[in-house]
Design an enzyme around this catalytic site. Structure first.
Site, PDB file in Angstrom:
ATOM      1  N   ASP A 182     134.060 109.213  30.908  1.00 34.61           N
ATOM      2  CA  ASP A 182     134.307 110.160  32.003  1.00 34.61           C
ATOM      3  C   ASP A 182     134.780 109.422  33.257  1.00 34.61           C
ATOM      4  OD1 ASP A 182     133.138 111.709  30.093  1.00 34.61           O
ATOM      5  OD2 ASP A 182     131.293 112.093  31.205  1.00 34.61           O
TER       6      ASP A 182
ATOM      7  N   LEU B 229     133.045 119.138  32.661  1.00 36.74           N
ATOM      8  CA  LEU B 229     134.340 118.603  33.103  1.00 36.74           C
ATOM      9  C   LEU B 229     134.151 117.361  33.974  1.00 36.74           C
ATOM     10  CD1 LEU B 229     136.224 121.934  33.852  1.00 36.74           C
ATOM     11  CD2 LEU B 229     136.076 120.624  31.744  1.00 36.74           C
TER      12      LEU B 229
ATOM     13  N   THR C  60     131.954 108.859  20.836  1.00 37.67           N
ATOM     14  CA  THR C  60     132.388 107.572  20.283  1.00 37.67           C
ATOM     15  C   THR C  60     132.400 106.477  21.336  1.00 37.67           C
ATOM     16  OG1 THR C  60     134.582 108.474  20.595  1.00 37.67           O
ATOM     17  CG2 THR C  60     133.781 108.389  18.341  1.00 37.67           C
TER      18      THR C  60
HETATM   19  C1  GLA Z   1     129.392 112.822  28.136  1.00 43.55           C
HETATM   20  C2  GLA Z   1     129.247 111.345  28.485  1.00 43.55           C
HETATM   21  C3  GLA Z   1     130.412 110.533  27.913  1.00 43.55           C
HETATM   22  C4  GLA Z   1     130.625 110.812  26.433  1.00 43.55           C
HETATM   23  C5  GLA Z   1     130.632 112.318  26.158  1.00 43.55           C
HETATM   24  C6  GLA Z   1     130.668 112.626  24.693  1.00 43.55           C
HETATM   25  O1  GLA Z   1     130.491 113.388  28.768  1.00 43.55           O
HETATM   26  O2  GLA Z   1     129.205 111.172  29.882  1.00 43.55           O
HETATM   27  O3  GLA Z   1     130.201 109.161  28.142  1.00 43.55           O
HETATM   28  O4  GLA Z   1     129.677 110.162  25.645  1.00 43.55           O
HETATM   29  O5  GLA Z   1     129.517 112.977  26.734  1.00 43.55           O
HETATM   30  O6  GLA Z   1     131.856 112.187  24.143  1.00 43.55           O
END
Ligand code: GLA
Length: 386
Positions: free
Chosen positions: A170, A123, A36
């Site tokens: 992240d 992670l 999202t």
């Molecule tokens: C990865 C991406 C994030 C996000 C997730 C899915 O971790 O780096 O920006 O889009 O996937 O929620």
């Protein structure tokens, strides 16, 4: 000081005969709100007690001399020649480039880094890698960037030097994390609310599938492109639509034919997930963990069946959890998908039994032993005083 941090500090002293600045950059989990972020929606991540540690000083030249303690491998590059080397070097070069593009006066550094975030487990070890390095450069060269600007530099490195068109979740979670809390992040406003996480007799258990399917990053970029296509079609129908955040279920159904089946399904998952995440945050605030967990399961099957970013191994672990709904309130694949970890909201006194069941059945089915990480929620990137 954590043992890993101390050993990074010591290796640095041995190599460079001086005392460095020491930084901790944590990995992250995401409670709910998957895929999202790049749709201007909500996510609900938290920084965790696994991190990459950086020992750094200015090198006094334009050269960066970097040593990865985990890989036992050193690399030197000039900040005037940021041509891609190996993947992990690309991330660091991307960060340097990000500072330079903002016209900031960064120079070379001596740096040793290493930590305990399992790589490829979803992670966000790469966000931690970029964030920790960026945080260090910011201090050493007095650039005065705030945390949001650092998160954007780390995201830039990922986009331009690695080619993953990731959202901001992240990098943001690793930088802004707060102990014992999750962040309800509004990715349109780029503002978050700190939500204390009281798990009472529950724990957060990650189960690492130990698989990372190839093409994960191209599939990720394709999902993002599918959402953008959906938005451009909907924008023609309704000029007020600029992202899937501006779209309702009713609007999707109205223009289902124009969207076509595949794009419709992808957009439907996102619109539902944006709503689900806000709903889930309200439930967590009221400590309604069972109801919260039920939404995690919903997310998983949306990701698996509509958004199509899960895989056999993650589905298998979530099904195992669903068989034990009395003790595993919620479970789902976490992060970009195609492997990595599942996140399980599980009764603490059932962790051991569930792990045994998972080891037995998963290993029997896939011939790989899964790994388990019980995580705690911690503060975001920071300096370690020594
Ligand atoms: C990865 C991406 C994030 C996000 C997730 C899915 O971790 O780096 O920006 O889009 O996937 O929620």
């Amino acid at each position: 000081m954590a043992d890993v941090a101390r050993s990074i500090f010591t290796i640095f002293q041995q190599k460079f005969s001086t005392d460095p600045l020491l930084i901790r950059a944590p990995g992250r989990i995401n409670l709910i709100g998957e895929h999202t972020d790049y749709n201007n929606g909500f996510v609900f991540p938290a920084a965790i007690d696994r991190a990459i540690y950086f020992a750094m000083t200015p090198s006094g030249t334009e050269k960066c001399n970097i040593y990865s303690a985990d890989m036992g491998e050193g690399v030197s590059f000039s900040i005037r020649d940021l041509n891609s080397g190996e993947t992990w070097v690309n991330y660091l070069m991307g960060v340097v480039d990000g500072f330079q593009r903002m016209g900031l006066p960064v120079h070379g550094v001596d740096c040793v880094f290493g930590g305990d975030i399992p790589a490829g487990a979803g992670l966000s070890s790469s966000a931690a890698l970029c964030n920790g390095f960026a945080f260090g450069l910011n201090i050493l060269f007095n650039c005065k960037l705030d945390r949001l600007e650092l998160a954007k530099i780390s995201q830039y490195a990922e986009h331009e030097f690695v080619g993953l068109m990731c959202g901001i979740m992240d990098q943001y979670a690793s930088l802004f994390g707060v102990k014992d809390s999750a962040l309800l992040l509004d990715c349109r406003a780029l503002k978050h609310e700190v939500v204390p996480v009281h798990l009472k007799d529950y724990s957060l258990l990650l189960i690492d599938t130990k698989v990372k399917h190839t093409l994960a990053s191209s599939a990720y970029n394709q999902r993002r492109a599918a959402c953008e296509k959906g938005v451009s079609i909907l924008h023609q129908k309704n000029p007020k639509v600029f992202s899937l955040r501006d779209v309702s279920r009713a609007m999707l159904y109205e223009f289902q034919d124009a969207l076509g089946e595949d794009i419709f399904m992808k957009c439907l998952y996102i619109v539902d997930e944006i709503n689900r995440t806000q709903q889930a945050a309200e439930l967590l605030k009221k400590n309604e963990l069972k109801a919260f967990g039920a939404l995690m399961y919903e997310t998983h099957w949306g990701l698996s069946q509509s958004y199509e970013v899960s895989c056999e191994e993650s589905d298998f672990l979530v099904k195992l959890a669903e068989e034990e709904k009395e003790t595993v309130a919620g479970a789902r694949m976490m992060g970009g998908g195609f492997g990595g970890c599942t996140i399980n909201l599980i009764k603490t006194d059932s962790v051991k039994a569930f792990q045994e069941k998972a080891i037995h059945q998963y290993t029997f089915t896939f011939g790989i032993e899964p790994e388990f990480y019980l995580v705690k929620l911690v503060d975001g990137v920071g300096v370690i005083e020594n």
